[in-house]
Enzyme design. Structure first.
Site, PDB file in Angstrom:
ATOM      1  N   GLY A   4      -4.439 -15.621  34.524  1.00 52.74           N
ATOM      2  CA  GLY A   4      -5.136 -15.872  35.788  1.00 52.74           C
ATOM      3  C   GLY A   4      -4.305 -15.791  36.891  1.00 52.74           C
ATOM      4  O   GLY A   4      -4.323 -16.585  37.840  1.00 52.74           O
ATOM      5  N   ALA A   5      -3.519 -14.669  36.980  1.00 59.50           N
ATOM      6  CA  ALA A   5      -2.466 -14.186  38.055  1.00 59.50           C
ATOM      7  C   ALA A   5      -2.944 -13.608  38.972  1.00 59.50           C
ATOM      8  O   ALA A   5      -2.179 -13.247  39.950  1.00 59.50           O
ATOM      9  CB  ALA A   5      -1.228 -13.573  37.342  1.00 59.50           C
ATOM     10  N   ARG A  29      -8.163 -10.678  34.362  1.00 57.70           N
ATOM     11  CA  ARG A  29      -9.041  -9.302  34.022  1.00 57.70           C
ATOM     12  C   ARG A  29      -9.020  -8.417  35.114  1.00 57.70           C
ATOM     13  O   ARG A  29      -9.256  -7.095  34.784  1.00 57.70           O
ATOM     14  CB  ARG A  29     -10.762  -9.947  33.951  1.00 57.70           C
ATOM     15  CG  ARG A  29     -11.047 -11.050  32.677  1.00 57.70           C
ATOM     16  CD  ARG A  29     -12.268 -11.524  32.987  1.00 57.70           C
ATOM     17  NE  ARG A  29     -12.274 -12.399  34.336  1.00 57.70           N
ATOM     18  CZ  ARG A  29     -13.377 -13.342  34.645  1.00 57.70           C
ATOM     19  NH1 ARG A  29     -14.435 -13.403  33.985  1.00 57.70           N
ATOM     20  NH2 ARG A  29     -13.170 -13.974  35.645  1.00 57.70           N
ATOM     21  N   ARG A  30      -8.757  -8.712  36.178  1.00 61.24           N
ATOM     22  CA  ARG A  30      -8.957  -7.534  37.337  1.00 61.24           C
ATOM     23  C   ARG A  30      -7.595  -6.599  37.321  1.00 61.24           C
ATOM     24  O   ARG A  30      -6.716  -7.265  38.093  1.00 61.24           O
ATOM     25  CB  ARG A  30      -9.101  -8.244  38.570  1.00 61.24           C
ATOM     26  CG  ARG A  30     -10.548  -8.619  38.672  1.00 61.24           C
ATOM     27  CD  ARG A  30     -11.091  -9.234  39.964  1.00 61.24           C
ATOM     28  NE  ARG A  30     -10.402 -10.693  39.907  1.00 61.24           N
ATOM     29  CZ  ARG A  30     -10.748 -11.803  40.779  1.00 61.24           C
ATOM     30  NH1 ARG A  30     -11.255 -11.192  42.059  1.00 61.24           N
ATOM     31  NH2 ARG A  30     -10.093 -12.944  40.758  1.00 61.24           N
ATOM     32  N   ASN A  81      -3.260 -21.153  33.281  1.00 59.36           N
ATOM     33  CA  ASN A  81      -3.944 -21.666  34.532  1.00 59.36           C
ATOM     34  C   ASN A  81      -5.537 -20.875  34.583  1.00 59.36           C
ATOM     35  O   ASN A  81      -6.121 -21.122  35.113  1.00 59.36           O
ATOM     36  CB  ASN A  81      -2.941 -20.799  35.610  1.00 59.36           C
ATOM     37  CG  ASN A  81      -3.921 -20.738  36.962  1.00 59.36           C
ATOM     38  OD1 ASN A  81      -4.175 -21.503  37.753  1.00 59.36           O
ATOM     39  ND2 ASN A  81      -4.285 -19.048  37.170  1.00 59.36           N
ATOM     40  N   TYR A 147     -18.259 -28.954  33.670  1.00 60.26           N
ATOM     41  CA  TYR A 147     -16.864 -28.472  34.306  1.00 60.26           C
ATOM     42  C   TYR A 147     -15.650 -29.733  34.160  1.00 60.26           C
ATOM     43  O   TYR A 147     -14.552 -29.528  33.433  1.00 60.26           O
ATOM     44  CB  TYR A 147     -16.723 -28.139  35.780  1.00 60.26           C
ATOM     45  CG  TYR A 147     -15.238 -27.969  36.265  1.00 60.26           C
ATOM     46  CD1 TYR A 147     -14.776 -26.571  35.895  1.00 60.26           C
ATOM     47  CD2 TYR A 147     -14.818 -28.666  37.197  1.00 60.26           C
ATOM     48  CE1 TYR A 147     -13.624 -26.436  36.266  1.00 60.26           C
ATOM     49  CE2 TYR A 147     -13.448 -28.559  37.595  1.00 60.26           C
ATOM     50  CZ  TYR A 147     -12.855 -27.232  37.157  1.00 60.26           C
ATOM     51  OH  TYR A 147     -11.510 -27.159  37.654  1.00 60.26           O
ATOM     52  N   LYS A 151     -12.109 -29.955  31.787  1.00 62.16           N
ATOM     53  CA  LYS A 151     -10.832 -30.568  32.449  1.00 62.16           C
ATOM     54  C   LYS A 151     -10.412 -31.830  31.271  1.00 62.16           C
ATOM     55  O   LYS A 151      -9.276 -31.956  31.281  1.00 62.16           O
ATOM     56  CB  LYS A 151     -10.719 -30.640  33.812  1.00 62.16           C
ATOM     57  CG  LYS A 151     -10.921 -29.269  34.421  1.00 62.16           C
ATOM     58  CD  LYS A 151      -9.844 -28.314  33.969  1.00 62.16           C
ATOM     59  CE  LYS A 151      -9.966 -27.111  34.892  1.00 62.16           C
ATOM     60  NZ  LYS A 151      -8.664 -26.262  34.385  1.00 62.16           N
ATOM     61  N   PHE A 184     -11.814 -20.405  43.857  1.00 58.49           N
ATOM     62  CA  PHE A 184     -12.507 -21.420  42.799  1.00 58.49           C
ATOM     63  C   PHE A 184     -13.899 -21.460  43.407  1.00 58.49           C
ATOM     64  O   PHE A 184     -14.907 -21.191  42.665  1.00 58.49           O
ATOM     65  CB  PHE A 184     -11.822 -22.827  43.078  1.00 58.49           C
ATOM     66  CG  PHE A 184     -12.419 -23.631  41.808  1.00 58.49           C
ATOM     67  CD1 PHE A 184     -11.946 -23.710  40.664  1.00 58.49           C
ATOM     68  CD2 PHE A 184     -13.191 -24.634  42.494  1.00 58.49           C
ATOM     69  CE1 PHE A 184     -12.428 -24.588  39.814  1.00 58.49           C
ATOM     70  CE2 PHE A 184     -13.875 -25.519  41.742  1.00 58.49           C
ATOM     71  CZ  PHE A 184     -13.190 -25.666  40.312  1.00 58.49           C
TER      72      PHE A 184
HETATM   73  P1  NDP Z   1      -9.280 -18.620  41.467  1.00 58.03           P
HETATM   74  O1  NDP Z   1     -10.728 -18.262  41.171  1.00 58.03           O
HETATM   75  O2  NDP Z   1      -8.505 -18.565  42.873  1.00 58.03           O
HETATM   76  O3  NDP Z   1      -8.439 -18.022  40.347  1.00 58.03           O
HETATM   77  C1  NDP Z   1      -8.813 -18.055  38.924  1.00 58.03           C
HETATM   78  C2  NDP Z   1      -7.765 -17.026  38.178  1.00 58.03           C
HETATM   79  O4  NDP Z   1      -8.428 -17.209  36.797  1.00 58.03           O
HETATM   80  C3  NDP Z   1      -7.878 -15.794  38.654  1.00 58.03           C
HETATM   81  O5  NDP Z   1      -6.943 -15.147  38.670  1.00 58.03           O
HETATM   82  C4  NDP Z   1      -9.091 -15.131  37.625  1.00 58.03           C
HETATM   83  O6  NDP Z   1      -8.812 -13.712  37.257  1.00 58.03           O
HETATM   84  C5  NDP Z   1      -8.432 -15.722  36.249  1.00 58.03           C
HETATM   85  N1  NDP Z   1      -9.548 -15.969  35.351  1.00 58.03           N
HETATM   86  C6  NDP Z   1     -10.609 -16.371  35.409  1.00 58.03           C
HETATM   87  N2  NDP Z   1     -11.479 -15.982  34.242  1.00 58.03           N
HETATM   88  C7  NDP Z   1     -10.720 -15.512  33.374  1.00 58.03           C
HETATM   89  C8  NDP Z   1     -10.597 -14.986  31.893  1.00 58.03           C
HETATM   90  N3  NDP Z   1     -11.961 -15.100  31.306  1.00 58.03           N
HETATM   91  N4  NDP Z   1      -9.729 -14.260  31.540  1.00 58.03           N
HETATM   92  C9  NDP Z   1      -8.410 -14.186  32.357  1.00 58.03           C
HETATM   93  N5  NDP Z   1      -8.267 -14.555  33.388  1.00 58.03           N
HETATM   94  C10 NDP Z   1      -9.279 -15.393  34.071  1.00 58.03           C
HETATM   95  O7  NDP Z   1      -9.290 -20.242  41.224  1.00 58.03           O
HETATM   96  P2  NDP Z   1      -8.103 -21.527  41.218  1.00 58.03           P
HETATM   97  O8  NDP Z   1      -6.700 -20.639  41.530  1.00 58.03           O
HETATM   98  O9  NDP Z   1      -8.250 -22.516  41.979  1.00 58.03           O
HETATM   99  O10 NDP Z   1      -8.002 -21.777  39.763  1.00 58.03           O
HETATM  100  C11 NDP Z   1      -7.009 -21.872  38.840  1.00 58.03           C
HETATM  101  C12 NDP Z   1      -6.945 -23.115  38.007  1.00 58.03           C
HETATM  102  O11 NDP Z   1      -7.011 -24.343  38.559  1.00 58.03           O
HETATM  103  C13 NDP Z   1      -8.398 -23.016  37.170  1.00 58.03           C
HETATM  104  O12 NDP Z   1      -8.143 -23.647  35.515  1.00 58.03           O
HETATM  105  C14 NDP Z   1      -9.239 -24.229  37.779  1.00 58.03           C
HETATM  106  O13 NDP Z   1      -9.990 -24.879  37.046  1.00 58.03           O
HETATM  107  C15 NDP Z   1      -7.931 -25.210  38.240  1.00 58.03           C
HETATM  108  N6  NDP Z   1      -8.099 -26.018  39.358  1.00 58.03           N
HETATM  109  C16 NDP Z   1      -8.602 -25.710  40.522  1.00 58.03           C
HETATM  110  C17 NDP Z   1      -8.735 -26.566  41.806  1.00 58.03           C
HETATM  111  C18 NDP Z   1      -9.058 -25.976  42.834  1.00 58.03           C
HETATM  112  O14 NDP Z   1      -9.652 -27.000  43.679  1.00 58.03           O
HETATM  113  N7  NDP Z   1      -9.073 -24.904  43.333  1.00 58.03           N
HETATM  114  C19 NDP Z   1      -8.299 -28.197  41.564  1.00 58.03           C
HETATM  115  C20 NDP Z   1      -8.076 -28.255  40.132  1.00 58.03           C
HETATM  116  C21 NDP Z   1      -7.824 -27.307  39.010  1.00 58.03           C
HETATM  117  P3  NDP Z   1      -9.668 -12.460  36.986  1.00 58.03           P
HETATM  118  O15 NDP Z   1     -11.059 -12.948  37.624  1.00 58.03           O
HETATM  119  O16 NDP Z   1      -9.149 -11.290  37.435  1.00 58.03           O
HETATM  120  O17 NDP Z   1      -9.802 -12.566  35.458  1.00 58.03           O
HETATM  121  C1  8X3 Z   2     -11.440 -28.253  40.818  1.00 53.91           C
HETATM  122  C2  8X3 Z   2     -11.438 -29.434  41.899  1.00 53.91           C
HETATM  123  O1  8X3 Z   2     -12.968 -31.525  42.515  1.00 53.91           O
HETATM  124  O2  8X3 Z   2     -14.089 -29.292  42.387  1.00 53.91           O
HETATM  125  O3  8X3 Z   2     -10.950 -28.823  39.607  1.00 53.91           O
HETATM  126  O4  8X3 Z   2     -13.339 -30.526  40.403  1.00 53.91           O
HETATM  127  S1  8X3 Z   2     -13.067 -30.146  41.497  1.00 53.91           S
END
Ligand code: NDP
Ligand code: 8X3
Length: 250
Positions: A4-5, A29-30, A81, A147, A151, A184
């Site tokens: 998920g980079a 994926r992208r 991630n 969700y 987690k 997100f």
């Molecule tokens: P983003 O949507 O900004 O990034 C998510 C990343 O995950 C993207 O790079 C996406 O890439 C990748 N991804 C999603 N589905 C897939 C898949 N099937 N295969 C490969 N890559 C995938 O979200 P965040 O950076 O916020 O999220 C990252 C992590 O942090 C998640 O696990 C989320 O649950 C967690 N998190 C986020 C919080 C928040 O408030 N933002 C708080 C707590 C936890 P692509 O679409 O190119 O595949």
């Molecule tokens: C993402 C943060 O508060 O939407 O894990 O669950 S929250």
């Protein structure tokens, strides 16, 4: 390896690790975004390899590992991630489609990648897996049902794997953020920019770099130290329910 980079926390971790001189395998994926990021990180001088992988696709994950093996690349650090939320609905109203998406990505995707990489780490008796969990893995909130369950599962998997890894030098940690401003919410609300914006409006949220700092700390502890779990919240948010939000003039 960072899963998920292409956005948010994963992208920020890739930047931080590249600056620290860590060679990278970036997956998501992208592929257009992966290519652009790799191009940008080339300036740091580290080796950056990218591959379009959907972590839900177990065969795709296996092929990625074979591709790396063929190039003599071993994974010393895995940052699990990749993850997402879909929708914000009560249990009685939510959709199986959204739930499958979250369970298949956040739980089964993490399992697919970790299962492919752990045996090599154990054989080398060296390695560190860092899972990105969430405050949602510590406390549930209304309409968070599935969700939150994913987690909680990430936290259980981190704890359980650590039991299985005892006696090895392989470490597993989870870094669990509160609210972080990323794509997100845009993903959760399927591109509804207005609704996504209101999640972060008036809130001094964490930024992806803050979580990259936490991951960097966890990875840089001495080999005798294994941080099992690091919960990182914005100063203005003390729980999913207790947040100081400034009024925003409209
Ligand atoms: P983003 O949507 O900004 O990034 C998510 C990343 O995950 C993207 O790079 C996406 O890439 C990748 N991804 C999603 N589905 C897939 C898949 N099937 N295969 C490969 N890559 C995938 O979200 P965040 O950076 O916020 O999220 C990252 C992590 O942090 C998640 O696990 C989320 O649950 C967690 N998190 C986020 C919080 C928040 O408030 N933002 C708080 C707590 C936890 P692509 O679409 O190119 O595949
Ligand atoms: C993402 C943060 O508060 O939407 O894990 O669950 S929250």
């Amino acid at each position: 390896m960072v899963t998920g980079a292409t956005a948010g926390i994963g992208e920020a971790c890739a930047r931080t690790l590249a600056e620290a001189g860590v060679n990278l395998v970036l997956i998501a994926r992208r592929s257009d975004r992966l290519g652009a990021l790799a191009g940008e990180l080339a300036a740091t001088g580290v080796d950056v390899r990218t591959r379009a992988v959907d972590v839900r696709d177990r065969d795709g994950v296996t092929r990625c590992m074979e591709w790396l093996d063929g190039q003599g690349v071993t994974v010393d650090i895995l940052l699990n991630n990749a993850g997402l939320a879909r929708g914000l609905d009560t249990f009685q109203e939510g959709s199986h489609e959204d739930w499958d998406d979250m369970i298949d990505t956040n739980v089964k995707g993490l399992i697919n990648v970790t299962r492919a990489i752990l045996p090599g780490m154990i054989a080398r008796d060296s390695g560190h897996v860092v899972n990105i969990g969430s405050i949602a893995g510590h406390m549930v909130y209304p309409k968070g049902n599935v969700y939150c369950a994913t987690k909680y599962a990430v936290r259980a998997l981190t704890d359980a794997a650590n039991l299985d890894l005892v006696g090895t030098r392989v470490r597993m940690s989870s870094v669990d953020p509160g609210l972080v401003e990323t794509e997100f919410s845009l993903v959760r609300f399927r591109g509804d920019e207005e609704r996504a914006r209101t999640v972060y409006e008036g809130v001094d949220s964490l930024m992806p770099e803050d979580i990259a700092d936490a991951v960097y700390y966890v990875l840089n502890t001495r080999p005798r130290v294994n941080v099992l779990n690091m919960l990182v919240m914005p100063t203005v948010q003390r729980s999913p329910f207790v947040m100081a939000r400034e009024q925003v003039a409209r």
